[in-house]
Design a protein around this motif. Structure first.
Motif, short mmCIF file in Angstrom:
data_model
loop_
_atom_site.label_atom_id
_atom_site.label_comp_id
_atom_site.label_asym_id
_atom_site.label_seq_id
_atom_site.Cartn_x
_atom_site.Cartn_y
_atom_site.Cartn_z
N CYS A 138 84.75 -5.61 44.36
CA CYS A 138 86.11 -5.73 44.91
C CYS A 138 86.94 -4.47 44.74
N HIS A 139 86.78 -3.79 43.60
CA HIS A 139 87.58 -2.59 43.34
C HIS A 139 86.82 -1.32 43.67
N HIS A 167 84.82 -9.89 35.53
CA HIS A 167 86.02 -10.55 36.02
C HIS A 167 85.95 -12.05 35.78
N ASN A 214 96.82 -3.29 44.90
CA ASN A 214 95.44 -2.98 45.24
C ASN A 214 95.32 -2.44 46.67
N GLN A 270 98.09 1.99 39.91
CA GLN A 270 97.10 2.00 40.98
C GLN A 270 97.58 2.91 42.11
N SER A 316 88.25 -3.81 36.62
CA SER A 316 89.59 -3.64 37.15
C SER A 316 90.65 -3.32 36.11
N ILE A 363 92.39 3.14 39.96
CA ILE A 363 92.93 2.37 38.84
C ILE A 363 93.08 3.34 37.67
N LYS A 417 91.91 -6.36 49.26
CA LYS A 417 92.36 -5.15 48.58
C LYS A 417 92.37 -3.98 49.57
N ASP A 468 80.55 -6.38 37.30
CA ASP A 468 81.52 -5.75 38.19
C ASP A 468 81.01 -4.37 38.53
#
Length: 425
Positions: free
Chosen positions: A239-240, A165, A79, A397, A212, A354, A271, A208
């Motif tokens: 987060c992503h 998640h 990540n 990734q 992810s 991703i 990340k 989310d």
């Protein structure tokens, strides 16, 4: 009363005088019994080809890493979106903080675990997200565990995307609100659940920002529209997306040109923002104040170590000063996705770093990943229960630090192995 007390003490004394042989027997029987219960499940995981082996890395996180057996391989499954995990300026900031502030605080924030750099980072995060305030946690998992229970009561309702998640799911389980799960990115089903929950005091839609396992983006414009229509609040785990998604890396909100429209955002430092650890919530100040008073993971966990806090501060400065990291990542993402698609692979996701290479079969994904490692490319196969059955994939990734040559080398390996295993022609 005295006789009862004496009797209780006598019983305790008798228990403490169980023979050593008896204790050993009881321990042995307990351990054997547990092993007997667990072993069939462990065996079934291996037989299904979904056993998750942990490969040992003996170097810093980077695009080129060293394995414990001495091999050097290209890393395409971290990540480390902006390539800052081993950035020299970030490392230097951590070293300076270690010298100045020590290894850790040995305490929680409200006792003696808050330093000036903790508040500095929180203020920077609030400004970065265009919010009133922020609160730091040990991880985003903790942030997700702390927000729903604190905010929601049995009179409230929470509506959660079915593919959220695990940390969101576990956080929701802790609260007493009525729980509704809507079909993945299905706005008709979300609207139906909003109608069904019309009697709730507060309604919170949780999603989310980027999912992810698939690299797909939540339909935030539609979610915000429905939230306003039905007077609901919105929550996004970003987060992503934080640090690299959107025009200046402000995340999913900015990707849709909706900066400031989500009521509360949780995200991570672990990340794109340095790759260490730590999570946070940004929102209006009253909510952050309430979390400082009531959020259990915040109140009962040690504060973030100073070197981690310092890396977060330095990364925010770096990405605010230059867009080069973000531009490199966007270029590399397009390059990999285009070349893999042209080669015949099915790549999931919405032009996100991703980039899941969809294979379907769990054993095929595991075998493919092992063969990639033999070619010097570090990737991991994902299968059930991490992803749905029959949707196994290798989740590639991309990092801003990857070179064009490294991406070409990875694609060439995918093509050679893909042809050998009959995945592509």
């Amino acid at each position: 009363m005295m006789r009862r007390t004496l009797f209780k003490h006598t019983r305790s004394f008798t228990c403490f005088n169980v023979s050593i042989e008896a204790k050993r027997y009881m321990c042995w029987r307990g351990m054997t019994s547990l092993a007997e219960v667990l072993q069939p499940e462990l065996d079934s995981i291996r037989e299904a080809g979904t056993w998750k082996s942990e490969r040992i890395i003996s170097s810093a996180q980077s695009t080129m890493i060293s394995l414990n057996d001495g091999r050097k391989v290209l890393n395409f499954c971290a990540n480390n979106y902006l390539g800052l995990s081993d950035n020299k300026q970030v490392i230097e900031a951590a070293k300076e903080a270690l010298d100045k502030y020590g290894a850790g605080l040995s305490s929680v924030r409200f006792i003696c675990g808050t330093q000036n750099i903790h508040r500095e980072l929180e203020k920077k995060l609030a400004v970065f997200h265009d919010r009133e305030d922020a609160i730091l946690y040990a991880s985003c998992f903790d942030a997700n565990a702390g927000i729903f229970e604190t905010l929601l009561t049995p009179e409230d309702a929470i509506l959660s995307d079915e593919l959220n998640h695990a940390s969101i799911i576990d956080g929701i389980r802790l609260c007493k609100a009525k729980k509704f799960r809507y079909k993945h990115r299905d706005m008709a089903d979300l609207e139906a659940k909003l109608r069904e929950s019309s009697g709730a005091r507060l309604r919170l839609i949780a999603t989310d920002g980027v999912f992810s396992m698939d690299g797909t983006v939540a339909p935030l414009p539609n979610i915000i529209y429905l939230a306003k229509k039905y007077d609901a609040l919105t929550f996004v785990d970003d987060c992503h997306a934080t640090g690299f998604f959107g025009k200046t890396g402000r995340g999913t909100e900015e990707y849709f040109d909706l900066l400031g429209n989500i009521d509360m955002i949780n995200s991570t430092l672990g990340k794109a923002l340095g790759g260490a650890s730590g999570g946070y919530t940004v929102s209006k100040k009253p909510l952050i104040d309430l979390l400082r008073q009531r959020s259990r993971p915040y109140l009962f966990s040690n504060s973030l170590p100073p070197p981690v806090v310092a890396t977060g501060i330095r990364v925010l400065d770096l990405i605010s000063e230059s867009s080069s990291f973000l531009k490199n990542l966007q270029h590399n993402t397009r390059l990999f996705r285009d070349k893999m698609t042209d080669a015949g692979f099915k790549i999931s996701g919405d032009n996100h770093p991703i980039s899941p290479v969809m294979l379907g079969d769990a054993k095929l994904a595991s075998t493919f990943a092992d063969k990639m490692l033999e070619k010097g490319i570090y990737v991991i196969g994902f299968s059930y229960p991490v992803v749905p059955k029959d949707k196994a994939r290798i989740r590639v990734q991309i990092s801003a630090a990857h070179t064009t040559e490294e991406i070409d080398r990875a694609v060439d390996a995918f093509v050679e192995i893909g042809k050998g295993l009959g995945v592509i022609c």
